[in-house]
Design a protein around this motif. Sequence first.
Motif, PDB file in Angstrom:
ATOM      1  N   ALA A 182       0.801  -1.229   0.000  1.00  0.00           N
ATOM      2  CA  ALA A 182       0.000   0.000   0.000  1.00  0.00           C
ATOM      3  C   ALA A 182       0.829   1.271   0.000  1.00  0.00           C
ATOM      4  O   ALA A 182       0.282   2.362  -0.212  1.00  0.00           O
ATOM      5  CB  ALA A 182      -0.923   0.009   1.228  1.00  0.00           C
ATOM      6  N   LEU A 208      -0.316   5.067  -1.014  1.00  0.00           N
ATOM      7  CA  LEU A 208      -0.446   6.115  -0.005  1.00  0.00           C
ATOM      8  C   LEU A 208       0.394   7.335  -0.379  1.00  0.00           C
ATOM      9  O   LEU A 208      -0.065   8.481  -0.263  1.00  0.00           O
ATOM     10  CB  LEU A 208      -0.007   5.578   1.355  1.00  0.00           C
ATOM     11  CG  LEU A 208      -0.024   6.601   2.502  1.00  0.00           C
ATOM     12  CD1 LEU A 208      -1.462   6.997   2.833  1.00  0.00           C
ATOM     13  CD2 LEU A 208       0.674   6.052   3.739  1.00  0.00           C
ATOM     14  N   ASN A 227      -4.713  -6.526   2.533  1.00  0.00           N
ATOM     15  CA  ASN A 227      -4.489  -5.098   2.327  1.00  0.00           C
ATOM     16  C   ASN A 227      -5.775  -4.325   2.048  1.00  0.00           C
ATOM     17  O   ASN A 227      -6.042  -3.289   2.665  1.00  0.00           O
ATOM     18  CB  ASN A 227      -3.495  -4.932   1.181  1.00  0.00           C
ATOM     19  CG  ASN A 227      -2.673  -3.682   1.316  1.00  0.00           C
ATOM     20  OD1 ASN A 227      -2.882  -2.742   0.589  1.00  0.00           O
ATOM     21  ND2 ASN A 227      -1.742  -3.683   2.262  1.00  0.00           N
ATOM     22  N   THR A 228      -6.553  -4.817   1.109  1.00  0.00           N
ATOM     23  CA  THR A 228      -7.788  -4.127   0.720  1.00  0.00           C
ATOM     24  C   THR A 228      -8.775  -4.090   1.876  1.00  0.00           C
ATOM     25  O   THR A 228      -9.447  -3.070   2.112  1.00  0.00           O
ATOM     26  CB  THR A 228      -8.425  -4.824  -0.495  1.00  0.00           C
ATOM     27  OG1 THR A 228      -7.481  -4.863  -1.571  1.00  0.00           O
ATOM     28  CG2 THR A 228      -9.658  -4.068  -0.958  1.00  0.00           C
ATOM     29  N   GLU A 285      -8.015  -4.128   5.064  1.00  0.00           N
ATOM     30  CA  GLU A 285      -7.512  -3.147   6.032  1.00  0.00           C
ATOM     31  C   GLU A 285      -7.861  -1.728   5.607  1.00  0.00           C
ATOM     32  O   GLU A 285      -8.230  -0.884   6.439  1.00  0.00           O
ATOM     33  CB  GLU A 285      -6.000  -3.304   6.179  1.00  0.00           C
ATOM     34  CG  GLU A 285      -5.575  -4.611   6.829  1.00  0.00           C
ATOM     35  CD  GLU A 285      -4.114  -4.928   6.606  1.00  0.00           C
ATOM     36  OE1 GLU A 285      -3.636  -5.933   7.180  1.00  0.00           O
ATOM     37  OE2 GLU A 285      -3.441  -4.198   5.852  1.00  0.00           O
ATOM     38  N   ASP A 286      -7.758  -1.460   4.301  1.00  0.00           N
ATOM     39  CA  ASP A 286      -8.099  -0.131   3.800  1.00  0.00           C
ATOM     40  C   ASP A 286      -9.591   0.148   3.962  1.00  0.00           C
ATOM     41  O   ASP A 286      -9.987   1.243   4.371  1.00  0.00           O
ATOM     42  CB  ASP A 286      -7.708  -0.021   2.328  1.00  0.00           C
ATOM     43  CG  ASP A 286      -8.031   1.349   1.752  1.00  0.00           C
ATOM     44  OD1 ASP A 286      -7.635   2.360   2.372  1.00  0.00           O
ATOM     45  OD2 ASP A 286      -8.672   1.412   0.684  1.00  0.00           O
ATOM     46  N   ARG A 288     -11.188   3.108   6.234  1.00  0.00           N
ATOM     47  CA  ARG A 288     -12.083   4.151   5.710  1.00  0.00           C
ATOM     48  C   ARG A 288     -13.383   4.204   6.500  1.00  0.00           C
ATOM     49  O   ARG A 288     -13.944   5.282   6.727  1.00  0.00           O
ATOM     50  CB  ARG A 288     -12.377   3.894   4.242  1.00  0.00           C
ATOM     51  CG  ARG A 288     -11.177   4.084   3.320  1.00  0.00           C
ATOM     52  CD  ARG A 288     -11.608   4.052   1.872  1.00  0.00           C
ATOM     53  NE  ARG A 288     -10.483   3.917   0.970  1.00  0.00           N
ATOM     54  CZ  ARG A 288     -10.518   4.247  -0.305  1.00  0.00           C
ATOM     55  NH1 ARG A 288     -11.619   4.741  -0.827  1.00  0.00           N
ATOM     56  NH2 ARG A 288      -9.454   4.075  -1.074  1.00  0.00           N
ATOM     57  N   SER A 343      -7.517   7.311   2.617  1.00  0.00           N
ATOM     58  CA  SER A 343      -7.216   6.160   1.762  1.00  0.00           C
ATOM     59  C   SER A 343      -5.837   5.602   2.069  1.00  0.00           C
ATOM     60  O   SER A 343      -4.856   6.349   2.184  1.00  0.00           O
ATOM     61  CB  SER A 343      -7.288   6.580   0.284  1.00  0.00           C
ATOM     62  OG  SER A 343      -8.584   7.008  -0.051  1.00  0.00           O
ATOM     63  N   TRP A 344      -5.770   4.289   2.218  1.00  0.00           N
ATOM     64  CA  TRP A 344      -4.537   3.516   2.406  1.00  0.00           C
ATOM     65  C   TRP A 344      -3.812   3.799   3.716  1.00  0.00           C
ATOM     66  O   TRP A 344      -2.679   3.357   3.904  1.00  0.00           O
ATOM     67  CB  TRP A 344      -3.580   3.707   1.212  1.00  0.00           C
ATOM     68  CG  TRP A 344      -4.219   3.316  -0.077  1.00  0.00           C
ATOM     69  CD1 TRP A 344      -4.567   4.139  -1.099  1.00  0.00           C
ATOM     70  CD2 TRP A 344      -4.631   2.000  -0.443  1.00  0.00           C
ATOM     71  NE1 TRP A 344      -5.174   3.427  -2.107  1.00  0.00           N
ATOM     72  CE2 TRP A 344      -5.230   2.106  -1.724  1.00  0.00           C
ATOM     73  CE3 TRP A 344      -4.570   0.760   0.163  1.00  0.00           C
ATOM     74  CZ2 TRP A 344      -5.760   0.995  -2.401  1.00  0.00           C
ATOM     75  CZ3 TRP A 344      -5.088  -0.354  -0.501  1.00  0.00           C
ATOM     76  CH2 TRP A 344      -5.672  -0.216  -1.765  1.00  0.00           C
TER      77      TRP A 344
END
Length: 418
Positions: free
Chosen positions: A36, A40, A160-161, A163-164, A168, A174-175
Motif C-alpha cells: 500500500a 499512499l 491489504n484491501t 484493512e483499507d 475508511r 485512503s490507504w
Amino acid sequence: MTEAKIPHDAIQRRTINTLMVGQSVGTAAAASMAAALGLLAAEVLGSDSLAGLPAAVGTLGTAVIASPLAGLAARKGRRPALWTGYGLGAIGAGLAALAGQVEVFWLLLIGMTIFGGGQAASLQSRFAAADLATPDRRARDISRVVWVATIGGVLGPILNTTEDTVGRSLGLASWVGPMVAASLLYLIAASWAAARLRPDPLLIRAERAGLPPSARTPRQLTEAWWAVRSSPLALLAMGSLIVSQAVMVAVMTMTPLHMRDHGQAWLSGGVIAVHVLGMYGFSPLVGRYTDRMGASRTIRDGALVLVAGVLAAVVAGYQPWLIFVGLFLLGLGWSFGLIAGSSLLTASVPDRNRVAAQGLSDTLLSGLAAAAALTSGLIKQGWGFHWLANLAAALAMALAVAAVVVARQAGPTRMNPV
C-alpha cells in the motif's frame, strides 16, 4: 536450573519456535506496508512522481539501523535487539499512518526511516536462529525462520484491501488502514519477542563459550570488518548475501514495468506471487541442501540459478510464461544465496566478531539493495530492461566464479566449515 544448564536442544527448539512466530507476524506487517505504500505516497503527493521514494527510504532505514541493532544484541542479547527493532517498526508505521492522514510527505519519509528497524529485526532473526544451532543443522534452522516469511508475505497483501476498507469505515484516509495494521502487527511481534525469547540464545552462547558481552565501538566494528576481510570464506558469505539481494531487487523491481511496456501489467501481480513463492516456499529444502552439500557449493549453485532466472526473462524476447519461470528462479536463487551466505558467515567469523559482522552484512545488504532499486530504473530507462538483466546476470556469474575459486582454495574439508 540455571539457563546455562538447560538442555541445548530445548533452548534451540524454543528459540526457533519463538523466532518463527515473530518472523511471520513481522513479515505480514512489512508486506502489508509494501503493498500500500506507493498508493499512499501518491495520495499524499497527488502524483506518481516520487511515489517510490518512501520504499527506498525504508530500505535505507534498514541499512542504518541494522548495525546498531546488532551492537545492542552483542551487549544485551537477541531479545532486546529484536523487540527494539520490531518496536521501531511499529513506531515508523504509526508515523506513516499519521502522515497519510494529515498528508505530510516529509513525515512519511521520517516514518519509513524508523520503519526500517522492523526489517532489520527480521533480518537479524535468521542469525538468532544460528546462535545455538549445531554445525550440521545450522542452515536448516536458518531456513525454518526464513520459510515462515511465506505466511506473512502472502497474507499481508491479501488483507491489504480489507484493512483499507476498515480504515475508511473508521474515518481514516485512503490507504492509511494498512499502515495502522502494520503498526499493530509489529507491536505484537515486539511483545512476543520480549516475552518469549527466554533464555536468550546469544547470551547462552556467550556464557558457554566464556565470552564477555561486546561493546559496540568503532574499534569493535573495525575488528569485525578485518575478521571478515581476512577470511575468504567470510568474504564469500558476505558477497553472497549482497549480490543475491542486489540482483533480486534490481530485476524484480523493474519486471512489472517491463510487463507494462508490453501491455500485460495485469499479469505482474501473479508474477510477483510466483517470485515470492520461489524466495520463501522452498527454504527448508534449501537449508537441507546447504547442510548436506556445503555452503560454498550452495552459493555457487544459487548464483547459477540467479543467472538462469535473469536470462529466462530476456533470452527469447518477451514471453509471458518465461517471465513467470524467470522470476520464480530469481526468487529461488536468492533463497540459496541468503541461507547459505548466512550460514557460512556465522561459521567462518570468530565468536568475538560474529554479531558485529552479521550487523555489518545486513547494513551492506540493505544499503546496496536500495541502491540497486534506485539505479535499476535509470538503467531500464536509459538502455532497456535487457541491459539491466545482462548486468544482473554478469554480477551473479561473478559470484558463482568466486564461490568455485574460494572453495578450491579452502580445500575439500572446508566446503562446509563448522
